[in-house]
Design a protein around this motif. Structure first.
Motif, PDB file in Angstrom:
ATOM      1  N   ARG A  85       0.760  -1.033   0.105  1.00  0.00           N
ATOM      2  CA  ARG A  85      -0.170  -0.113   0.110  1.00  0.00           C
ATOM      3  C   ARG A  85       0.905   1.239   0.074  1.00  0.00           C
ATOM      4  N   ILE A  86       2.010   1.401   0.720  1.00  0.00           N
ATOM      5  CA  ILE A  86       2.772   2.466   0.793  1.00  0.00           C
ATOM      6  C   ILE A  86       3.759   2.486  -0.366  1.00  0.00           C
ATOM      7  N   SER A  87       3.897   1.507  -1.192  1.00  0.00           N
ATOM      8  CA  SER A  87       4.703   1.509  -2.343  1.00  0.00           C
ATOM      9  C   SER A  87       3.882   1.970  -3.657  1.00  0.00           C
ATOM     10  N   LEU A  88       2.746   2.032  -3.562  1.00  0.00           N
ATOM     11  CA  LEU A  88       1.985   2.220  -4.822  1.00  0.00           C
ATOM     12  C   LEU A  88       2.451   3.751  -5.272  1.00  0.00           C
ATOM     13  N   GLU A  89       1.985   3.843  -6.788  1.00  0.00           N
ATOM     14  CA  GLU A  89       2.247   5.074  -7.178  1.00  0.00           C
ATOM     15  C   GLU A  89       1.405   6.154  -6.907  1.00  0.00           C
ATOM     16  N   ASN A  90       1.667   7.398  -7.054  1.00  0.00           N
ATOM     17  CA  ASN A  90       0.725   8.468  -6.655  1.00  0.00           C
ATOM     18  C   ASN A  90      -0.445   8.298  -7.499  1.00  0.00           C
ATOM     19  N   GLY A  91      -1.568   8.894  -7.435  1.00  0.00           N
ATOM     20  CA  GLY A  91      -2.482   8.580  -7.896  1.00  0.00           C
ATOM     21  C   GLY A  91      -3.482   7.300  -7.844  1.00  0.00           C
ATOM     22  N   ASN A  92      -2.909   6.279  -7.315  1.00  0.00           N
ATOM     23  CA  ASN A  92      -3.429   5.091  -7.132  1.00  0.00           C
ATOM     24  C   ASN A  92      -4.442   5.165  -5.949  1.00  0.00           C
ATOM     25  N   GLY A  93      -5.667   4.868  -6.142  1.00  0.00           N
ATOM     26  CA  GLY A  93      -6.677   5.048  -4.944  1.00  0.00           C
ATOM     27  C   GLY A  93      -6.396   4.451  -3.626  1.00  0.00           C
ATOM     28  N   SER A  94      -5.525   3.248  -3.679  1.00  0.00           N
ATOM     29  CA  SER A  94      -4.999   2.481  -2.543  1.00  0.00           C
ATOM     30  C   SER A  94      -3.818   2.958  -1.993  1.00  0.00           C
ATOM     31  N   LEU A  95      -3.252   3.969  -2.344  1.00  0.00           N
ATOM     32  CA  LEU A  95      -2.058   4.480  -1.880  1.00  0.00           C
ATOM     33  C   LEU A  95      -2.168   4.852  -0.495  1.00  0.00           C
ATOM     34  N   MET A  96      -1.256   4.693   0.395  1.00  0.00           N
ATOM     35  CA  MET A  96      -1.202   4.862   1.607  1.00  0.00           C
ATOM     36  C   MET A  96       0.163   5.870   1.944  1.00  0.00           C
ATOM     37  N   PRO A  97      -0.100   6.818   2.561  1.00  0.00           N
ATOM     38  CA  PRO A  97      -1.007   7.549   3.185  1.00  0.00           C
ATOM     39  C   PRO A  97      -2.177   7.972   2.178  1.00  0.00           C
TER      40      PRO A  97
END
Length: 122
Positions: A85-97
């Protein structure tokens, strides 16, 4: 507009404009960490600064669990996909924070290193 007011407005504007191009990745010390990574020394400050706003003792803003203790964070890494979750790219709705922006890679790498070294508490 008198000269003093104009000068004050221009000075304030230049300060604001000068800070708008800061790149978060350049604000982090990306020197490789030496020694073992531990929760208390290395990971807890990251969680406290980036996650506890929502993942408090009583979770807020739809957060499904608390991340205030070592055991809670350890379980989030092992069983709840925290690293994904913290490694997803900006813009991904599942990104944390939630809502982003993505934490700098150097910060994420500390948590990855902690997992690889056995999720030590102290």
């Amino acid at each position: 507009m008198n000269a003093k007011t104009l000068f004050a407005v221009l000075s304030f504007s230049s300060v604001l404009v000068g800070c708008t191009n800061d790149n978060p990745s350049t604000l982090m010390d990306d020197t490789p960490m030496m020694g073992l990574t531990t929760y208390n020394q290395n990971v807890k400050p990251i969680i406290d600064n980036n996650c506890v706003v929502c993942h408090a003792a009583v979770p807020k803003n739809g957060a499904p669990m608390s991340l205030v203790t070592y055991e809670q964070v350890k379980q989030a890494v092992l069983n709840r996909g925290l690293l994904t979750r913290i490694s997803l790219e900006n813009g991904n709705g599942s990104l944390m924070p939630s809502g982003g922006p993505r934490m700098p890679q150097a910060t994420i790498d500390i948590i990855i290193k902690w997992e690889k070294e056995g999720l030590l508490e102290q």
